[in-house]
Design an enzyme around this catalytic site. Structure first.
Site, PDB file in Angstrom:
ATOM      1  N   TYR A  66      -9.282 -11.891  -6.488  1.00 27.66           N
ATOM      2  CA  TYR A  66      -8.337 -11.878  -7.604  1.00 27.66           C
ATOM      3  C   TYR A  66      -8.532 -13.061  -8.543  1.00 27.66           C
ATOM      4  CZ  TYR A  66      -6.143  -8.171  -4.948  1.00 27.66           C
ATOM      5  OH  TYR A  66      -5.918  -7.002  -4.274  1.00 27.66           O
TER       6      TYR A  66
ATOM      7  N   ARG B  66      -0.686  -2.717  -6.691  1.00 26.49           N
ATOM      8  CA  ARG B  66      -0.866  -3.782  -5.687  1.00 26.49           C
ATOM      9  C   ARG B  66      -1.812  -4.858  -6.211  1.00 26.49           C
ATOM     10  NH1 ARG B  66      -1.106  -4.990   0.081  1.00 26.49           N
ATOM     11  NH2 ARG B  66      -3.229  -5.486   0.731  1.00 26.49           N
TER      12      ARG B  66
ATOM     13  N   HIS C 297      -4.045  -9.703   4.209  1.00 25.75           N
ATOM     14  CA  HIS C 297      -5.497  -9.770   4.336  1.00 25.75           C
ATOM     15  C   HIS C 297      -5.889 -10.620   5.542  1.00 25.75           C
ATOM     16  CE1 HIS C 297      -6.164  -8.923  -0.238  1.00 25.75           C
ATOM     17  NE2 HIS C 297      -5.962  -7.833   0.463  1.00 25.75           N
TER      18      HIS C 297
ATOM     19  N   ARG D 266       0.866  -1.169   0.000  1.00 25.42           N
ATOM     20  CA  ARG D 266       0.000   0.000   0.000  1.00 25.42           C
ATOM     21  C   ARG D 266       0.910   1.228   0.000  1.00 25.42           C
ATOM     22  NH1 ARG D 266      -2.039  -3.526   4.058  1.00 25.42           N
ATOM     23  NH2 ARG D 266      -4.094  -4.387   3.546  1.00 25.42           N
TER      24      ARG D 266
ATOM     25  N   HIS E 132      -2.815   1.940  -6.093  1.00 26.13           N
ATOM     26  CA  HIS E 132      -3.363   0.664  -5.626  1.00 26.13           C
ATOM     27  C   HIS E 132      -3.533  -0.320  -6.770  1.00 26.13           C
ATOM     28  CE1 HIS E 132      -4.559  -0.901  -1.756  1.00 26.13           C
ATOM     29  NE2 HIS E 132      -5.547  -1.566  -2.311  1.00 26.13           N
TER      30      HIS E 132
ATOM     31  N   LYS F  75      -1.985  -1.798   7.917  1.00 23.98           N
ATOM     32  CA  LYS F  75      -3.429  -1.744   8.155  1.00 23.98           C
ATOM     33  C   LYS F  75      -3.839  -2.796   9.172  1.00 23.98           C
ATOM     34  CE  LYS F  75      -7.786  -1.623   5.589  1.00 23.98           C
ATOM     35  NZ  LYS F  75      -8.417  -1.745   4.249  1.00 23.98           N
TER      36      LYS F  75
END
Length: 347
Positions: free
Chosen positions: A329, A297, A320, A204, A294, A229
């Site tokens: 994805y 990424r 995640h 990120r 982004h 995050k």
């Protein structure tokens, strides 16, 4: 995008004026905002005055009515709670602004008498009436649920507060050829290094800016991402090609505290300047897509999947919490789709 914004009244309508360098790329970006218009008399672009745009352009959201003393007591208590839980400043501001609008909407009704039916009323008469997005509604729901579950003795049933139906949007992905073109566009080694590291490690933008030289472990070929995050640490693989680029970059710039520093040594690189680096690179490539940092990424994750990397490893590399987040994805990977023959070819 470097910009400034302020609330204006234009043609008897309250608007938000946005000032920025008038380049074709930035003009194209501002045009993407719903209701954006150019004013010849004011010599600026302006967008509708909404809570969403106030948040987007970092303008304090005016409350239509002055919050009562009781509302401010509740807001202060909520702020103290969030601070004690070590929420970020941005999250604290977002949550307290959302809660303030909610409590002011029902004032003088006491907070402990607010029910689930009132939440539905608020969603219809405030959120939907002002055409706020589902993501903004989600922010409000997060704030309300956290407040009523942690601070307020209530008549409300927190678990029954519903969220808007989720939007199923696919991530934007670039081809490997497009990524290569973008990464080769900058002539400045620092600019090239930042964009290359974002893609090669799936970072990120905030994670890149927070990197320090000590986070690069050249012996183990890994990068340590700290306090990302969700306040989690994780490690990602370090490409041997990236390591060689980093060594060249380090000799040239000799960073002191942060791996990528701004004009003043010891200060991290500015987030908006990083966005501008990408925009300048895109302008050189001729790519017409509205690429963001982004996207690099997303492209990293998709290209890993297409090369055969197990989804569980991709989940760890991206940081995640849920595998469901990573599974998106699989919907943009073309590895198997390209093998499907269209029936049109047999006509």
């Amino acid at each position: 995008m470097k910009w400034s914004a302020k609330i204006i009244t234009h043609q008897n309508e309250k608007r938000i004026a946005v000032y920025f360098e008038k380049t074709p790329d930035l003009i194209a970006r501002i045009k993407m905002f719903e209701g954006a218009r150019w004013s010849q008399s004011l010599k600026c672009w302006h967008v509708p005055f909404t809570d969403e745009n106030c948040i987007r352009f970092k303008i304090d959201i005016p409350i239509s009515r002055t919050p009562s003393a009781e509302v401010m007591v509740q807001i202060t208590s909520f702020q103290y709670y969030l601070k004690s839980k070590r929420y970020s400043k941005n999250t604290i501001k977002t949550y307290t602004d959302a809660l303030k609008s909610f409590l002011v909407f029902f004032d003088p009704k006491p907070a402990n008498e607010i029910t689930n039916d009132d939440v539905i009323k608020y969603n219809n008469q405030y959120v939907l009436a002002n055409r706020f997005s589902a993501s903004y509604q989600n922010q409000i729901v997060n704030s309300i649920k956290l407040y009523f579950s942690s601070i307020q003795n209530k008549a409300i049933i927190v678990d029954k507060i519903h969220r808007p139906r989720p939007e199923h949007k696919l991530p934007n992905v670039l081809s490997k050829e497009e990524v290569k073109t973008i990464l080769n566009a900058p002539t400045n080694i620092k600019h090239k290094m930042m964009l290359s590291l974002i893609y090669s490690c799936g970072l990120r933008s905030g994670e890149l800016i927070a990197l320090k030289p000590a986070n690069i472990d050249s012996k183990r070929n890994i990068v340590l991402i700290q306090n990302s995050k969700g306040k989690k640490d994780r490690i990602v693989t370090l490409s041997s090609k990236i390591l060689e680029m980093l060594r060249e970059y380090y000799i040239t710039y000799k960073p002191i505290l942060y791996l990528f520093e701004g004009q003043k040594s010891g200060n991290p690189y500015d987030a908006r300047s990083l966005q501008q680096v990408l925009k300048q690179a895109i302008a050189k490539t001729g790519i017409k897509k509205p690429v963001t940092l982004h996207w690099l990424r997303h492209s990293y994750a998709t290209h890993l999947l297409e090369s055969g990397t197990d989804l569980r490893y991709i989940q760890e590399l991206l940081g995640h919490n849920s595998s469901k987040t990573t599974e998106i994805y699989t919907h943009v990977s073309t590895k198997n789709i390209q093998q499907i023959k269209s029936p049109f070819d047999d006509l």
